[in-house]
Design an enzyme around this catalytic site. Structure first.
Site, PDB file in Angstrom:
ATOM      1  N   CYS A   1      -4.911   9.314  -6.580  1.00  0.00           N
ATOM      2  CA  CYS A   1      -5.187   8.387  -7.686  1.00  0.00           C
ATOM      3  C   CYS A   1      -6.474   8.716  -8.422  1.00  0.00           C
ATOM      4  O   CYS A   1      -6.687   8.258  -9.545  1.00  0.00           O
ATOM      5  CB  CYS A   1      -5.254   6.952  -7.174  1.00  0.00           C
ATOM      6  SG  CYS A   1      -3.651   6.347  -6.653  1.00  0.00           S
TER       7      CYS A   1
HETATM    8  N1  COA Z   1       8.541  -9.826  -0.646  1.00  0.00           N
HETATM    9  C1  COA Z   1       8.221 -10.942   0.036  1.00  0.00           C
HETATM   10  N2  COA Z   1       7.305 -10.964   1.049  1.00  0.00           N
HETATM   11  C2  COA Z   1       6.708  -9.805   1.352  1.00  0.00           C
HETATM   12  C3  COA Z   1       6.993  -8.604   0.691  1.00  0.00           C
HETATM   13  C4  COA Z   1       7.962  -8.649  -0.342  1.00  0.00           C
HETATM   14  N3  COA Z   1       8.283  -7.540  -1.049  1.00  0.00           N
HETATM   15  N4  COA Z   1       6.243  -7.609   1.215  1.00  0.00           N
HETATM   16  C5  COA Z   1       5.510  -8.164   2.194  1.00  0.00           C
HETATM   17  N5  COA Z   1       5.788  -9.483   2.282  1.00  0.00           N
HETATM   18  C6  COA Z   1       5.225 -10.462   3.237  1.00  0.00           C
HETATM   19  C7  COA Z   1       4.848  -9.828   4.540  1.00  0.00           C
HETATM   20  O1  COA Z   1       5.955  -9.784   5.409  1.00  0.00           O
HETATM   21  C8  COA Z   1       3.776 -10.750   5.020  1.00  0.00           C
HETATM   22  O2  COA Z   1       4.368 -11.896   5.581  1.00  0.00           O
HETATM   23  P1  COA Z   1       3.711 -12.627   6.861  1.00  0.00           P
HETATM   24  O3  COA Z   1       2.389 -13.115   6.382  1.00  0.00           O
HETATM   25  O4  COA Z   1       4.693 -13.707   7.148  1.00  0.00           O
HETATM   26  O5  COA Z   1       3.594 -11.587   7.923  1.00  0.00           O
HETATM   27  C9  COA Z   1       3.074 -11.195   3.756  1.00  0.00           C
HETATM   28  O6  COA Z   1       4.013 -10.981   2.696  1.00  0.00           O
HETATM   29  C10 COA Z   1       1.807 -10.408   3.445  1.00  0.00           C
HETATM   30  O7  COA Z   1       2.097  -9.014   3.529  1.00  0.00           O
HETATM   31  P2  COA Z   1       0.982  -7.926   3.240  1.00  0.00           P
HETATM   32  O8  COA Z   1       1.600  -6.564   3.327  1.00  0.00           O
HETATM   33  O9  COA Z   1      -0.202  -8.189   4.095  1.00  0.00           O
HETATM   34  O10 COA Z   1       0.677  -8.258   1.709  1.00  0.00           O
HETATM   35  P3  COA Z   1      -0.644  -8.077   0.899  1.00  0.00           P
HETATM   36  O11 COA Z   1      -1.131  -9.401   0.489  1.00  0.00           O
HETATM   37  O12 COA Z   1      -1.610  -7.144   1.551  1.00  0.00           O
HETATM   38  O13 COA Z   1      -0.107  -7.345  -0.438  1.00  0.00           O
HETATM   39  C11 COA Z   1      -0.094  -5.140  -1.390  1.00  0.00           C
HETATM   40  C12 COA Z   1       0.496  -6.071  -0.351  1.00  0.00           C
HETATM   41  C13 COA Z   1       0.520  -3.757  -1.230  1.00  0.00           C
HETATM   42  C14 COA Z   1       0.199  -5.708  -2.769  1.00  0.00           C
HETATM   43  C15 COA Z   1      -1.634  -5.061  -1.212  1.00  0.00           C
HETATM   44  O14 COA Z   1      -1.962  -4.884   0.138  1.00  0.00           O
HETATM   45  C16 COA Z   1      -2.308  -3.990  -2.009  1.00  0.00           C
HETATM   46  O15 COA Z   1      -2.093  -3.811  -3.198  1.00  0.00           O
HETATM   47  N6  COA Z   1      -3.233  -3.245  -1.364  1.00  0.00           N
HETATM   48  C17 COA Z   1      -4.001  -2.220  -2.023  1.00  0.00           C
HETATM   49  C18 COA Z   1      -3.151  -1.050  -2.132  1.00  0.00           C
HETATM   50  C19 COA Z   1      -3.710   0.049  -2.963  1.00  0.00           C
HETATM   51  O16 COA Z   1      -4.545  -0.109  -3.814  1.00  0.00           O
HETATM   52  N7  COA Z   1      -3.214   1.200  -2.723  1.00  0.00           N
HETATM   53  C20 COA Z   1      -3.574   2.307  -3.451  1.00  0.00           C
HETATM   54  C21 COA Z   1      -2.350   3.075  -3.623  1.00  0.00           C
HETATM   55  S1  COA Z   1      -2.710   4.533  -4.417  1.00  0.00           S
END
Ligand code: COA
Length: 373
Positions: free
Chosen positions: A156
């Site tokens: 990125c």
């Molecule tokens: N739909 C519904 N629920 C979902 C889901 C989906 N598509 N994906 C995950 N969940 C649920 C999980 O099961 C979890 O449920 P629980 O609390 O009952 O266990 C909950 O949502 C939280 O999941 P989590 O993976 O911890 O979500 P998050 O709040 O961390 O958000 C991202 C996920 C990916 C949006 C976030 O972590 C993010 O953007 N991180 C930074 C990533 C980044 O910048 N990466 C760089 C890439 S180059």
């Protein structure tokens, strides 16, 4: 040593967009099919039933509402769930070349330059479609640029690392101007069957003309005041796709040959690192963070960007201060911060300070301080 400016930026946006609702509908159809086809094994406890995705979750967790893609039908087909991008003959321009050229043409036009004014092309992006010849050399040929080209990948952060590399070459007099091009087909390395991440990426290409200040004539110039880069190793964003895959039969078809991340850990690790790096960079440049009019940040997650700017300013930032493009583009890897720069620059007055900052896999962080000319 020459002073260096960004004299033009360009953007290629794919023609098709996928909303969260459309993506979730496809995902949930796949989930229903999978669970029906594996009902007996699920009942026997041999495999786990899959869980549905949710459009409201996606927007709340990431800020993403839709994404532009190079192929919509292949992604949304629940039996396929990946873009369909047919092979091209070696006599045709490749798809990354085509996207890069479109962005480059706009950047040249905004810079008021032609291919004859450019001495080389750096393609800086996360995913290159072949080992060689370099995509940059193909783009050089397609544009009619003399000089040299090379490809580089810092995930990125590729564009900001590319801008520093180009800036240093121009500063030293090795080139009058260079194009830094970031074509990203992120949907090709996204596992659309993974509920945790199926929504995060989109496709786009950007281009930046990095030019000697004394030769630049455009109305869209930013002085490159300073650049600062940082990398520190992490496995929290990883993709094990590579040329050795075919030598390890046991790994064939495994999920780690696509994008995999520990999103929570990335969020936790990267936000403070970015805020610290940008603060240190401004400090070393004898600039006050309060004088920064705009932060063109990497576009992965809205809450991440809010947190980073809050750490820097000690207060919430307005959308004018930290513009958002991830709502309609999603994460376009290296292109994201440059899309923000491209779309949100023309209103700035002369002398306005801005910071272009990328962050992502590696970990890698880039900070480029710009002053509107
Ligand atoms: N739909 C519904 N629920 C979902 C889901 C989906 N598509 N994906 C995950 N969940 C649920 C999980 O099961 C979890 O449920 P629980 O609390 O009952 O266990 C909950 O949502 C939280 O999941 P989590 O993976 O911890 O979500 P998050 O709040 O961390 O958000 C991202 C996920 C990916 C949006 C976030 O972590 C993010 O953007 N991180 C930074 C990533 C980044 O910048 N990466 C760089 C890439 S180059």
């Amino acid at each position: 040593m020459y002073d260096v400016v960004i004299s033009g930026t360009g953007l290629y946006t794919p023609p098709n967009s996928i909303s969260n609702d459309e993506l979730v509908h496809s995902f949930n159809t796949y989930v229903a099919q999978f669970n029906a086809e594996n009902a007996a094994a699920i009942e026997a406890g041999q495999i786990q039933a899959l869980t549905e995705s949710n459009a409201a979750f996606i927007e709340k967790a990431s800020g993403i509402k839709s994404r532009f893609v190079m192929d919509k039908d292949g992604i949304l087909d629940p039996r396929r769930m990946k873009p369909r991008l047919p092979e091209r003959s070696n006599d045709e321009w490749s798809i990354l070349c085509q996207m890069g050229v479109a962005a480059a043409e706009q950047a040249l036009q905004r810079a008021g330059k032609s291919a004859a004014d450019i001495d080389g092309v750096i393609v800086a992006c996360s995913n290159l479609q072949r080992a060689y010849p370099a995509i940059s050399i193909e783009i050089q040929s397609a544009l009619g640029v003399q000089g040299f080209g090379f490809d580089m990948n810092v995930a990125c952060s590729s564009a900001t690392f590319g801008i520093q590399t180009a800036c240093n070459s121009v500063k030293l007099g090795q080139a009058r101007a260079l194009l830094v091009i970031s074509p990203e087909i992120c949907t090709a390395h996204l596992n659309f069957r993974d509920r945790d991440s199926h929504f995060i990426f989109g496709d786009a290409a950007t281009a930046v003309v990095v030019e000697r200040a004394d030769l630049a004539t455009s109305e869209h110039q930013f002085e490159i005041v300073s650049t600062k880069l940082l990398t520190t190793f992490s496995n929290n964003i990883r993709n094990n796709f590579g040329f050795l895959n075919r030598t390890a039969d046991e790994g064939e078809g495994k999920a780690d040959k696509l994008f995999v991340q520990e999103g929570r850990k990335v969020f936790r690790d990267v936000c403070p690192m970015v805020a610290e790096l940008v603060a240190a960079h401004l400090d070393e440049s004898s600039l006050n963070v309060r004088d920064v009019r705009r932060f063109w940040l990497h576009q992965a997650n809205l809450s991440m960007n809010h947190l980073i700017v809050k750490k820097l300013l000690g207060r919430d930032a307005s959308v004018e201060e930290a513009p958002v493009i991830l709502d309609s583009y999603a994460n376009t890897s290296s292109a994201g911060s440059v899309i923000a720069l491209h779309k949100y620059q023309d209103d700035l007055p002369k002398g306005a300070l801005g910071v272009l900052s990328s962050f992502g896999a590696g970990y890698s962080i880039g900070s480029v301080i710009l002053r509107k000319k």
